[in-house]
Design an enzyme around this catalytic site. Structure first.
Site, PDB file in Angstrom:
ATOM      1  N   HIS A   1      -5.960  -4.516   0.261  1.00  0.00           N
ATOM      2  CA  HIS A   1      -5.760  -6.049   0.597  1.00  0.00           C
ATOM      3  C   HIS A   1      -5.046  -6.726  -0.640  1.00  0.00           C
ATOM      4  O   HIS A   1      -4.055  -7.433  -0.572  1.00  0.00           O
ATOM      5  CB  HIS A   1      -6.975  -6.737   0.576  1.00  0.00           C
TER       6      HIS A   1
ATOM      7  N   SER B   1     -12.319  -1.077   3.726  1.00  0.00           N
ATOM      8  CA  SER B   1     -13.790  -1.763   3.318  1.00  0.00           C
ATOM      9  C   SER B   1     -15.020  -0.779   3.918  1.00  0.00           C
ATOM     10  O   SER B   1     -15.992  -1.339   3.517  1.00  0.00           O
ATOM     11  CB  SER B   1     -13.784  -3.031   4.487  1.00  0.00           C
TER      12      SER B   1
HETATM   13  P1  AMP Z   1      -8.914  -5.746   7.442  1.00  0.00           P
HETATM   14  O1  AMP Z   1      -9.619  -6.447   6.433  1.00  0.00           O
HETATM   15  O2  AMP Z   1      -9.414  -4.251   7.405  1.00  0.00           O
HETATM   16  O3  AMP Z   1      -8.935  -6.082   8.680  1.00  0.00           O
HETATM   17  O4  AMP Z   1      -7.388  -5.500   6.974  1.00  0.00           O
HETATM   18  C1  AMP Z   1      -6.579  -6.659   6.680  1.00  0.00           C
HETATM   19  C2  AMP Z   1      -5.047  -6.040   6.380  1.00  0.00           C
HETATM   20  O5  AMP Z   1      -5.182  -5.090   5.352  1.00  0.00           O
HETATM   21  C3  AMP Z   1      -4.452  -5.382   7.666  1.00  0.00           C
HETATM   22  O6  AMP Z   1      -3.113  -5.767   7.640  1.00  0.00           O
HETATM   23  C4  AMP Z   1      -4.850  -3.819   7.135  1.00  0.00           C
HETATM   24  O7  AMP Z   1      -3.719  -3.054   7.648  1.00  0.00           O
HETATM   25  C5  AMP Z   1      -4.527  -3.958   5.812  1.00  0.00           C
HETATM   26  N1  AMP Z   1      -5.256  -2.899   4.885  1.00  0.00           N
HETATM   27  C6  AMP Z   1      -6.364  -2.430   5.024  1.00  0.00           C
HETATM   28  N2  AMP Z   1      -6.442  -1.283   4.252  1.00  0.00           N
HETATM   29  C7  AMP Z   1      -5.305  -1.173   3.796  1.00  0.00           C
HETATM   30  C8  AMP Z   1      -4.718  -0.087   2.737  1.00  0.00           C
HETATM   31  N3  AMP Z   1      -5.567   0.904   2.321  1.00  0.00           N
HETATM   32  N4  AMP Z   1      -3.285  -0.240   2.540  1.00  0.00           N
HETATM   33  C9  AMP Z   1      -2.612  -1.376   2.920  1.00  0.00           C
HETATM   34  N5  AMP Z   1      -3.009  -2.141   3.722  1.00  0.00           N
HETATM   35  C10 AMP Z   1      -4.441  -2.195   4.049  1.00  0.00           C
END
Ligand code: AMP
Length: 301
Positions: free
Chosen positions: A49, A198
């Site tokens: 993030h 997460s």
């Molecule tokens: P989430 O909180 O899992 O819904 O993710 C929020 C945003 O962060 C989404 O656009 C995900 O694709 C991005 N994201 C989550 N993990 C990663 C990671 N390891 N590398 C890059 N972007 C990420």
């Protein structure tokens, strides 16, 4: 935002971002905000993030991070209740990344009525993640549309970690003429290769070791790209077959090599870009990962 900048959100203190919980507070915070970049998240923020926030910071006068565990994108037997939540920690991390506004609405604020009108993700939304999680992408595209309408960002940043999600968000914006630019960010990995997530907090040491098979399989697949689509699948599958017998086992949900425009299986003679995607369960934790591979044009000689 620096203090001398000509525009920026109101209400921000030197101590960190403004945390807003309602659309009205959000509008007040964004008065005169200039070029707005949105990073939509479900919180429990980590390095992945952070990398999205840094990309946003480079291009925006004001960076908004939304923190919302969206019930609409979770199935009835999924981990909505146990999904990690830590708004104070998330706010502190956002402060470290110079974020201006954290928008953290309650579910009842986002969904005051049972959601009747939703955004249908179409055929691409029924493949891979959508096949394993029916209704997931309708939930994602519906909340993303709501967030775009509430925040009205000039651009929004999404991670390649969720390859099918960003592909669908790009189609959402194109197909519905939404006035927002979509910026993609590469997948951030921990030093051992595991994609930051997460949900990684749920893995104990042995499970984490087993989980490394996902990124190992993707690397093996990518290395086989010169030999074509079937070789990519076979190389990745061999790593995952072995991991199925590990302790604890990696229980494969899907391994697929797909066309990035449709997420349909890439045929054996596919050339050009493809996405190698994997989903698996280790213990009770479901993990996903992917890499882009380029399948070379056949030598015309
Ligand atoms: P989430 O909180 O899992 O819904 O993710 C929020 C945003 O962060 C989404 O656009 C995900 O694709 C991005 N994201 C989550 N993990 C990663 C990671 N390891 N590398 C890059 N972007 C990420």
């Amino acid at each position: 935002m620096t203090e001398t900048a000509p525009s920026g959100p109101s209400g921000r203190t030197a101590g960190g971002p403004v945390v807003v919980r309602t659309p009205a507070e959000l509008r007040r915070a964004l008065a005169g905000a200039g070029r707005v970049g949105l990073v939509p998240t479900m919180g429990a923020l980590h390095g992945g993030h952070r990398s999205l926030m840094r990309l946003a910071r480079e291009q925006a006068d004001s960076v908004v991070v939304s923190v919302f565990v969206n019930p609409l994108q979770f199935g009835p037997n999924e981990d909505l209740d146990r999904y990690p939540r830590d708004l104070p920690g998330d706010t502190a991390l956002c402060g470290e990344e110079d974020v201006d506004v954290v928008f953290a609405p309650e579910a009842a604020t986002m969904y005051p009525l049972p959601q009747m009108v939703t955004v249908d993700a179409g055929a691409m939304g029924e493949r891979l993640e959508g096949a394993s999680r029916p209704g997931h992408f309708t939930g994602v595209l519906t909340v993303v549309t709501k967030l775009f309408n509430l925040v009205r960002p000039d651009f929004a940043v999404f991670g390649a970690k969720d390859a099918q999600q960003i592909a669908l968000v790009r189609r959402l914006v194109a197909d519905l003429n939404l006035p927002v630019e979509i910026v993609g960010a590469p997948t951030l990995r921990d030093p051992d290769g595991l994609a930051s997530s997460s949900r990684n907090v749920f893995l104990d040491t042995a499970q984490r070791t087993s989980a490394l098979a996902l990124s190992r399989a993707l690397r093996a697949g990518a290395e086989a790209a010169p030999a074509g689509a079937e070789a990519v699948r076979e190389a990745a599958r061999a790593v995952l077959d072995e991991a199925a017998g590990a302790t604890p086992p990696v229980e494969l949900d899907y391994l697929a090599l797909v066309d990035p425009a449709t997420f349909a299986d890439a045929p054996a003679d596919h050339r050009g870009e493809a996405v190698l995607a994997v989903a698996a369960r280790v213990g009770t934790t479901r993990l996903i990962d992917n890499v882009s591979v380029t399948l070379a044009e056949r030598d015309p000689r």
